[in-house]
Structures are given as structure tokens and as C-alpha cells.
Scaffold this motif. Structure first.
Motif, PDB file in Angstrom:
ATOM      1  N   ILE A   1      -6.921   5.199  -9.092  1.00 47.97           N
ATOM      2  CA  ILE A   1      -6.739   3.757  -9.255  1.00 47.97           C
ATOM      3  C   ILE A   1      -5.712   3.245  -8.243  1.00 47.97           C
ATOM      4  N   PHE A   2      -4.615   3.983  -8.099  1.00 52.74           N
ATOM      5  CA  PHE A   2      -3.585   3.567  -7.135  1.00 52.74           C
ATOM      6  C   PHE A   2      -4.063   3.762  -5.700  1.00 52.74           C
ATOM      7  N   THR A   3      -4.811   4.830  -5.455  1.00 51.25           N
ATOM      8  CA  THR A   3      -5.341   5.038  -4.103  1.00 51.25           C
ATOM      9  C   THR A   3      -6.336   3.958  -3.727  1.00 51.25           C
ATOM     10  N   ALA A   4      -7.188   3.570  -4.688  1.00 52.90           N
ATOM     11  CA  ALA A   4      -8.130   2.476  -4.427  1.00 52.90           C
ATOM     12  C   ALA A   4      -7.384   1.171  -4.185  1.00 52.90           C
ATOM     13  N   SER A   5      -6.307   0.933  -4.943  1.00 51.69           N
ATOM     14  CA  SER A   5      -5.496  -0.270  -4.723  1.00 51.69           C
ATOM     15  C   SER A   5      -4.887  -0.247  -3.322  1.00 51.69           C
ATOM     16  N   GLN A   6      -4.479   0.926  -2.875  1.00 53.07           N
ATOM     17  CA  GLN A   6      -3.936   1.051  -1.518  1.00 53.07           C
ATOM     18  C   GLN A   6      -4.975   0.637  -0.484  1.00 53.07           C
TER      19      GLN A   6
ATOM     20  N   PRO B   1       0.806  -1.225   0.000  1.00 54.57           N
ATOM     21  CA  PRO B   1       0.000   0.000   0.000  1.00 54.57           C
ATOM     22  C   PRO B   1       0.835   1.269   0.000  1.00 54.57           C
ATOM     23  N   ALA B   2       2.057   1.204   0.548  1.00 54.96           N
ATOM     24  CA  ALA B   2       2.919   2.388   0.529  1.00 54.96           C
ATOM     25  C   ALA B   2       3.319   2.754  -0.905  1.00 54.96           C
ATOM     26  N   ILE B   3       3.626   1.747  -1.724  1.00 55.23           N
ATOM     27  CA  ILE B   3       3.974   2.010  -3.122  1.00 55.23           C
ATOM     28  C   ILE B   3       2.784   2.591  -3.867  1.00 55.23           C
ATOM     29  N   CYS B   4       1.598   2.044  -3.620  1.00 52.37           N
ATOM     30  CA  CYS B   4       0.388   2.607  -4.244  1.00 52.37           C
ATOM     31  C   CYS B   4       0.169   4.047  -3.794  1.00 52.37           C
TER      32      CYS B   4
ATOM     33  N   VAL C   1      -7.600  -1.305  -0.859  1.00 50.20           N
ATOM     34  CA  VAL C   1      -7.898  -2.730  -0.962  1.00 50.20           C
ATOM     35  C   VAL C   1      -6.767  -3.557  -0.344  1.00 50.20           C
ATOM     36  N   PHE C   2      -5.523  -3.172  -0.599  1.00 49.12           N
ATOM     37  CA  PHE C   2      -4.388  -3.869   0.020  1.00 49.12           C
ATOM     38  C   PHE C   2      -4.471  -3.785   1.540  1.00 49.12           C
ATOM     39  N   GLU C   3      -4.744  -2.589   2.051  1.00 53.93           N
ATOM     40  CA  GLU C   3      -4.799  -2.415   3.499  1.00 53.93           C
ATOM     41  C   GLU C   3      -5.917  -3.254   4.111  1.00 53.93           C
ATOM     42  N   GLU C   4      -7.083  -3.278   3.458  1.00 48.97           N
ATOM     43  CA  GLU C   4      -8.177  -4.081   4.005  1.00 48.97           C
ATOM     44  C   GLU C   4      -7.833  -5.566   3.977  1.00 48.97           C
ATOM     45  N   TYR C   5      -7.227  -6.007   2.894  1.00 52.08           N
ATOM     46  CA  TYR C   5      -6.862  -7.424   2.789  1.00 52.08           C
ATOM     47  C   TYR C   5      -5.828  -7.806   3.857  1.00 52.08           C
ATOM     48  N   ILE C   6      -4.843  -6.945   4.063  1.00 56.15           N
ATOM     49  CA  ILE C   6      -3.785  -7.256   5.039  1.00 56.15           C
ATOM     50  C   ILE C   6      -4.332  -7.237   6.455  1.00 56.15           C
ATOM     51  N   LEU C   7      -5.121  -6.216   6.787  1.00 61.08           N
ATOM     52  CA  LEU C   7      -5.590  -6.076   8.158  1.00 61.08           C
ATOM     53  C   LEU C   7      -6.718  -7.042   8.495  1.00 61.08           C
TER      54      LEU C   7
END
Length: 330
Positions: free
Chosen positions: A227-232, A108-111, A234-240
Motif C-alpha cells: 500500500i505504501f509502495t503503491a502510494s510512492q 514518496p520518500a516517507i512512503c 502514485v506520488f512520483e507520477e503526480y509530481i513528475l
């Protein structure tokens, strides 16, 4: 900022450093480690390392209070009527996000790097109001990615709301591209047919003007950044959902990863592009960016305040502190 003393305003060069502003954002996020240190010192010196007692815990009811009182079928059945309501076992608990697993937060940091940098560049081409409205496209991408990757389910009215938001963003972008505030009204009102024809010709010319093209480019950059912010998100929700970590530490780790990647990218881009004649005074000229920040007090103060506002956002900080306190209590 350069040529500020030139009497011709067209020769004035403003502060335009989107990559530096992205790095400042991550510095602000890293500031959350200060509160993590405060909590750690509080536990070590003020609580004296005392072990948690029974008063720190609240019993969790394992009985579903929403089940009907008289349900003969549930009495005879051997399967639970509400599997979701059953107590969590040790295997179902989230895994602590420690060790090498912390590297997952670099995704998510890269996104965040890509999304924030593109939005900062887009802000150079549009006014702040259009920038803020265009960011509304974020909800569409979050909804799509949640369905595709997180297996979420959206109802028809939710899809209708997403489409409505996107149409609104499109109208705002179109208005920003073709609108121009008239300085003087015509003395005589033309006929309706002539006025409509002149309006169409005027709108066509304005849509092809360099200023309109810059606005359209900025809108596409800001919308693409979502698009990148939304990916961030989604990544955060999946990880947490799978791993457990205090909210303040999540922000702090993302700040560390983001600042590290941004710093490396700035050095590489400065050596390859910023030092060239074509890249001088551009987005990747690190020396010029540092000179502008250190020699202009207004830029330095505003940069410092931006970092504080990002790391210690007044609306979100009390929520994060309260959430961290509650997690410690449990």
C-alpha cells in the motif's frame, strides 16, 4: 549476530535489523549524486560551458500524421480534430522542480520508508520465494490508487488481470502457511476417504501452529507494505507530471529525504525503546545493530553490496544514464 559459538543452534541469534537495512537502501539511492557530479564536471571542464547550438535540437512536427488525407469536415471546421496533437505552449510545459518544490519528493520518500521497513520485517517471517510472490499484490494497489487519485481509466480485462494476480498471491500465501515438507512417507497407503480426512486434520493443525502464524503475519506485513509502495509510485507520477527534474536527481533527493527521516526515527526509537530491557537486541537497538555490522565481516560486505545494488542497479542504471543524457541534449 550473537551466540554464534554456542553448540546449540537454537541459541544462535541472526542479524535482524530491518530499520538499518532501510537506511542502507537510502544510502544507495544517495549514491546517484556521484553521477550527477560527474555530469556537472563534464559540462564544466570538458564541454567548456559552450551554449547549445541548433544541432543539439530536433524539430518537432506539429502536424498530426495520422489524420486522413481527405477530410472535408476538418477543412471547414474551426476546431482542431485532435487537440492532443497540438504543440505545447510555454504555459503547458512542466515547471522545473527547484527550490522549496524539491520538498515534494519527501512524500514518496516517507512512503518508501514505511513500505521498505514493513517488507524487511515481513521477510524475517517468511522464505524469500513467498516474499517475492507476495509483492505481486503491488499491481492491485497501484491500479486502485491510479483510478482514485490520478483519474486513470482501466478496462475490464485489466481489472480481470488485477484480480487474477491477487488470487495468485492469496494461493501462494496459503500454501506457504500450511505446507510442510514431509520427511518420511507412510509405509502403507491408506484409503482415499481416510487420506482426505487425515489431510484436512493435518492442514488445520498446521494452520494453527506458531510457524504458520508467523508466516501469515509476514504475508500480511508484506502485502500491507505494498500500500505504501503503491502510494510512492502514485506520488512520483503526480509530481513528475507537473514538475521537471532529471531522473538521477529524483532518486538522489528521495535518498536524502529518506535517509534523514530514517536516521531521526532510529535515534528517537533507540532512546525510547532500544535502550530499555525489553528493547535490547531488538529492531531499534542502534548500538547492537552497529556492533553487528562492524564486527561481522560478512554482514559489512553484504551491506555494502546491497547499497551498491540499490544505487547502481545494472538493469536500471544504463536506462537512467541514457535518459539523463537525452534530457541534456534537449
Amino acid at each position: 549476530m550473537r551466540n554464534c559459538d554456542d553448540p546449540d543452534p537454537k541459541n544462535h541469534k541472526l542479524f535482524e535489523q530491518p530499520v538499518i537495512q532501510t537506511a542502507q537502501m537510502f544510502v544507495g539511492e544517495m549514491g546517484t549524486w556521484i553521477f550527477v557530479a560527474i555530469f556537472s564536471l563534464r559540462r564544466r571542464y570538458f564541454i567548456n560551458g559552450s551554449a547549445p547550438n541548433a544541432a543539439d535540437y530536433e524539430p518537432v512536427s506539429t502536424v498530426d500524421e495520422y489524420l486522413p488525407e481527405h477530410d472535408d469536415s476538418s477543412v471547414m471546421s474551426t476546431t482542431p480534430m485532435n487537440p492532443v496533437g497540438k504543440p505545447h505552449s510555454v504555459k503547458e510545459a512542466r515547471i522545473p522542480l527547484t527550490g522549496w518544490r524539491v520538498l515534494l519528493l519527501s512524500l514518496p520518500a516517507i512512503c518508501d520508508i514505511l513500505g521498505t521497513t514493513l517488507m524487511n520485517v515481513g521477510l524475517l517471517f517468511v522464505v524469500a520465494s513467498i516474499y517475492q510472490m507476495t509483492r505481486g499484490a503491488l499491481v492491485l494497489f497501484v491500479g486502485l490508487f491510479s483510478v482514485l487519485f490520478l483519474r486513470k481509466r482501466l478496462h475490464l480485462f485489466q481489472w480481470f488481470a488485477l484480480v487474477t494476480v491477487v488470487l495468485g498471491v492469496g494461493v501462494v500465501g496459503l500454501a506457504g502457511a500450511i505446507y510442510k515438507d514431509p520427511k518420511a512417507a507412510p509405509s502403507a497407503a491408506p484409503s482415499a476417504a481416510l487420506a482426505a480426512r487425515e489431510a484436512i486434520i493435518t492442514l488445520t493443525k498446521r494452520a494453527k501452529s506458531p510457524e504458520a502464524l508467523r508466516t501469515i503475519l509476514g504475508i500480511f506485513l508484506i502485502a500491507g507494505a505494498q500500500i505504501f509502495t503503491a502510494s510512492q509510485f502514485v506520488f512520483e507520477e503526480y509530481i513528475l507530471e507537473k514538475y521537471e527534474l532529471e531522473p538521477l536527481k529524483v532518486v538522489g533527493w528521495e535518498g536524502i529525504f529518506g535517509f534523514s527521516f530514517t536516521t531521526i526515527a532510529m535515534i528517537v526509537l533507540h532512546l525510547t525503546i532500544g535502550r530499555t530491557e525489553a528493547g535490547r537486541y531488538g529492531y531499534f537497538d542502534l548500538v547492537e545493530a552497529w556492533r553487528e555490522i562492524t564486527h561481522c565481516r560478512s554482514i559489512a560486505v553484504s551491506s555494502f553490496l546491497i547499497m551498491i545494488s540499490i544505487g547502481y542497479d545494472p538493469p536500471s542504471l544504463p536506462f537512467l544514464l541514457l535518459l539523463s543524457f537525452l534530457m541534456k541534449k534537449r
